[in-house]
Design an enzyme around this catalytic site. Sequence first.
Site, short mmCIF file in Angstrom:
data_model
loop_
_atom_site.label_atom_id
_atom_site.label_comp_id
_atom_site.label_asym_id
_atom_site.label_seq_id
_atom_site.Cartn_x
_atom_site.Cartn_y
_atom_site.Cartn_z
N ASP A 193 43.91 37.20 38.69
CA ASP A 193 43.03 36.78 37.47
C ASP A 193 43.29 37.07 36.14
OD1 ASP A 193 42.31 36.40 40.40
OD2 ASP A 193 40.34 37.50 39.83
N GLU A 198 33.57 33.93 43.48
CA GLU A 198 34.19 34.95 42.76
C GLU A 198 34.16 34.69 41.42
OE1 GLU A 198 37.26 37.01 45.72
OE2 GLU A 198 38.20 35.14 45.11
C1 FRU Z 1 39.70 36.87 42.52
C2 FRU Z 1 39.68 38.23 43.38
C3 FRU Z 1 38.51 38.75 42.72
C4 FRU Z 1 38.87 40.15 42.49
C5 FRU Z 1 40.32 40.23 42.36
C6 FRU Z 1 41.14 41.21 43.00
O1 FRU Z 1 41.07 36.15 42.75
O2 FRU Z 1 39.65 38.28 44.71
O3 FRU Z 1 37.20 38.39 43.24
O4 FRU Z 1 38.13 40.86 41.57
O5 FRU Z 1 40.86 38.82 42.63
O6 FRU Z 1 42.49 41.42 42.43
#
Ligand code: FRU
Length: 496
Positions: free
Chosen positions: A39, A221
């Site tokens: 992300d 998310e």
């Molecule tokens: C989304 C996610 C988020 C989390 C991160 C962990 O892709 O699952 O919710 O903070 O990646 O790397």
Amino acid sequence: MISETLRRAREYEKEFAAKVPESQRPLFHVTAPVGWINDPNGFSEYKGYYHLFYQYHPYSTHWGPMHWGHVRTRDFVSWENLPVALAPDAEYDSAGCFSGSAITLPDGRQLLMYTSVTRVQDGEKSFDRQQQSIAVGDGLDYEKIDANPVISTAMIPEGNSREDFRDPKIIQENDKYYALIGSRPSDGSGEILLFESYDLRNWQYRTVVARCENEYGRMWECPDYFELDGKQILIVSPQDMKGDGKEFHPGNGTVLFVGEKNEDLSFKRESAQTLDFGMDFYAPQTLETYDGRRVMIGWMQNWDTCNVGNEDRMIYGQMTIPRELSINNGRVCQNPVRELENYHGKGFCYQNAEICGEKSFSGIRGRCLDLTVSLDLTENAGMNWFKIELCKDKVHSVIVKYDASENTLRLDRSRSGGVRDIVNIREFEAPLCDNRLKLRIIMDRYSIELFAGNGEKSASMNVYTPLEAQEIVFSSDKRAVADICGAELVTDAIRN
Ligand code: FRU
């Protein structure tokens, strides 16, 4: 004072970045110096630059204990690598510094708010504890504050999961700070909670901003929340989407809601759309530029399609081209940032080009290209299909095909060199404007991003095709006429 964990990560990335073969890197898309990226985080303006942090595991091309990598740019195309910003070096984030966001404080420092994760053992079982923490810095070095975690598990409303509580989007409004956080209520779906604070150290739960109610996937998310052309926008990345054939594909999706903001900052939903129709897109974030544009960047991968071919590379994963957002007839449109045009090298333009059978054009080839094809469907009334083959050689090709009878666009990367049976084909309705189909294609070595219509629909995908596959071939079942214009993209030809 930097911790041993952070120092080690900084040294590691410095040493190994230099060993990544140039041919593995895209020209202008963000990748990690070395290792794994997911992300985008903390996408924000700060002291004349746009900063981007990202979920980062430098030590392998797989997800691992999360760090925050860091780059900055002035124009969203040329990026400068900065040292790792956060490492999982505190007791409360020993299992990772997960996603979050950034703001500038009144005293000029930059604040990062992130999910600090620990792994908790309960008898035989172990589970994640996700809480929210803060680090403050000068654009290069960040210090975690002593009040961490500032939003703890104890503050989660009764009935909501203690485990799924992550990805704070911090916002400052008047004299208050707000954080929107992804959560999982007792029905197992997702919702976005709002917390507030006057001093950033003491936070209170305030309300539910929006509820999924198992309609758009489950756990939500990576929320983002902002105003665009007079409407309020909420972006979330839901897990476990069911898919409806037309707008939403199954799996991990990205949904944008258009609506209004209520007095208490909660959200009144009016419409929903997918943010990207390709195979590789997730967890986007936006910022407002110094000249007032809303620009979005996403992870150009998805949990359902990643982890293929990691072993053959030293870097794995990349971000999308940053995209300007606007609203047109109630739909949010995306177009590549205008700064990309400063990187146009040799151009080409074939007006009213005739295509019958297969045809290629002098000057139109390569793997870094900004290509626009425009088809007047009234003029091309007899045509049933029109196809563009990219990254082509004798064995490879990536296909973008328009089917006129169904009015669909189809992406097909089945012959792009990938050796896993992941999602390789996607189809969606083509957005027409005055019976004209416009396709803008941005290629950067291992990725293809399609912007259809006036940006009403975008579709992003990675391709694993050898760089030598450079041909571009157009074809149609009957004689077709198209305008085909564009330019090579070159990073050393900045025209100001
Ligand atoms: C989304 C996610 C988020 C989390 C991160 C962990 O892709 O699952 O919710 O903070 O990646 O790397």
